[in-house]
Design a protein around this motif. Structure first.
Motif, PDB file in Angstrom:
ATOM      1  N   THR A  12      -4.293   2.457  -3.020  1.00 25.73           N
ATOM      2  CA  THR A  12      -3.423   3.650  -2.621  1.00 25.73           C
ATOM      3  C   THR A  12      -2.969   4.409  -4.177  1.00 25.73           C
ATOM      4  O   THR A  12      -2.951   5.602  -4.047  1.00 25.73           O
ATOM      5  CB  THR A  12      -2.409   3.465  -1.657  1.00 25.73           C
ATOM      6  OG1 THR A  12      -1.531   2.540  -2.289  1.00 25.73           O
ATOM      7  CG2 THR A  12      -2.615   3.188  -0.440  1.00 25.73           C
ATOM      8  N   TYR A  13      -2.750   3.603  -4.786  1.00 29.31           N
ATOM      9  CA  TYR A  13      -2.248   4.256  -6.144  1.00 29.31           C
ATOM     10  C   TYR A  13      -3.230   5.045  -6.776  1.00 29.31           C
ATOM     11  O   TYR A  13      -3.191   6.069  -7.205  1.00 29.31           O
ATOM     12  CB  TYR A  13      -1.729   3.082  -7.378  1.00 29.31           C
ATOM     13  CG  TYR A  13      -1.171   3.973  -8.332  1.00 29.31           C
ATOM     14  CD1 TYR A  13      -0.006   4.189  -8.710  1.00 29.31           C
ATOM     15  CD2 TYR A  13      -2.179   3.905  -9.624  1.00 29.31           C
ATOM     16  CE1 TYR A  13       0.274   5.006 -10.075  1.00 29.31           C
ATOM     17  CE2 TYR A  13      -1.434   4.543 -10.930  1.00 29.31           C
ATOM     18  CZ  TYR A  13      -0.359   5.045 -11.107  1.00 29.31           C
ATOM     19  OH  TYR A  13       0.115   5.593 -12.124  1.00 29.31           O
ATOM     20  N   ALA A  64       0.842  -1.111   0.035  1.00 30.47           N
ATOM     21  CA  ALA A  64       0.150  -0.086   0.035  1.00 30.47           C
ATOM     22  C   ALA A  64       0.836   1.103   0.058  1.00 30.47           C
ATOM     23  O   ALA A  64       0.625   2.195  -0.938  1.00 30.47           O
ATOM     24  CB  ALA A  64      -0.939  -0.030   1.158  1.00 30.47           C
ATOM     25  N   ALA A  65       1.921   1.167   0.777  1.00 33.19           N
ATOM     26  CA  ALA A  65       2.618   2.463   0.971  1.00 33.19           C
ATOM     27  C   ALA A  65       3.491   2.738  -0.418  1.00 33.19           C
ATOM     28  O   ALA A  65       3.468   3.844  -0.866  1.00 33.19           O
ATOM     29  CB  ALA A  65       3.648   2.383   1.871  1.00 33.19           C
ATOM     30  N   LEU A  70      -4.302   8.329  -4.722  1.00 30.64           N
ATOM     31  CA  LEU A  70      -3.347   9.366  -4.793  1.00 30.64           C
ATOM     32  C   LEU A  70      -2.886   9.801  -6.069  1.00 30.64           C
ATOM     33  O   LEU A  70      -2.089  10.789  -6.398  1.00 30.64           O
ATOM     34  CB  LEU A  70      -2.019   8.983  -3.885  1.00 30.64           C
ATOM     35  CG  LEU A  70      -2.581   8.468  -2.604  1.00 30.64           C
ATOM     36  CD1 LEU A  70      -1.208   8.300  -1.773  1.00 30.64           C
ATOM     37  CD2 LEU A  70      -2.834   9.802  -2.007  1.00 30.64           C
ATOM     38  N   GLY A  84       1.146   3.969  -3.118  1.00 37.65           N
ATOM     39  CA  GLY A  84       1.076   5.533  -2.891  1.00 37.65           C
ATOM     40  C   GLY A  84       2.234   6.381  -3.250  1.00 37.65           C
ATOM     41  O   GLY A  84       2.116   7.143  -3.788  1.00 37.65           O
TER      42      GLY A  84
END
Length: 120
Positions: free
Chosen positions: A115-116, A48-49, A119, A52
């Motif tokens: 997340t992509y 996830a990080a 963001l 993002g």
């Protein structure tokens, strides 16, 4: 290496991020979660990080991407541990090993995608 960045600075950023990521993985893999749930959690959170960070990569400095993307996420998540744990579970139950691998991959892909998209 990132164009225009001193290679020593780039290596230091990756090393610092990697040290933090490895410690996070170790701490999360301790009780109460334990190694299997802990690695599942850090792999999904790391996916996830990184999703993002990739979405924001045109707005992030190369230094931040090296620190958090390559360093922290790279060390916090781990293919080798996932492979060994899948094998360990599969020795006793092929079904459990397959489910663990499938759940990790599915949740990781979903986390990165969410997340992509959120963001980008």
């Amino acid at each position: 290496m990132t164009a225009g960045m001193d290679w020593g600075v780039a290596l230091l950023l990756v090393a610092v991020g990697g040290a933090v990521g490895a410690v996070v993985r170790h701490l999360v893999s301790m009780p109460p979660l334990g190694p299997f749930r802990g690695v599942l959690l850090v792999n999904v959170l790391g996916a996830a990080a990184l999703g993002g960070l990739v979405a924001l990569s045109d707005r992030l400095s190369p230094s931040l991407f090296l620190l958090f993307g390559t360093g922290l996420c790279g060390a916090m998540t781990t293919w080798s541990t996932l492979a060994v744990q899948t094998w360990e579970l599969g020795r006793f139950s092929v079904w459990r090993g397959a489910v663990y691998l499938a759940v990790t991959l599915a949740l990781g892909l979903l986390a990165a995608l969410v997340t992509y998209v959120a963001l980008a």
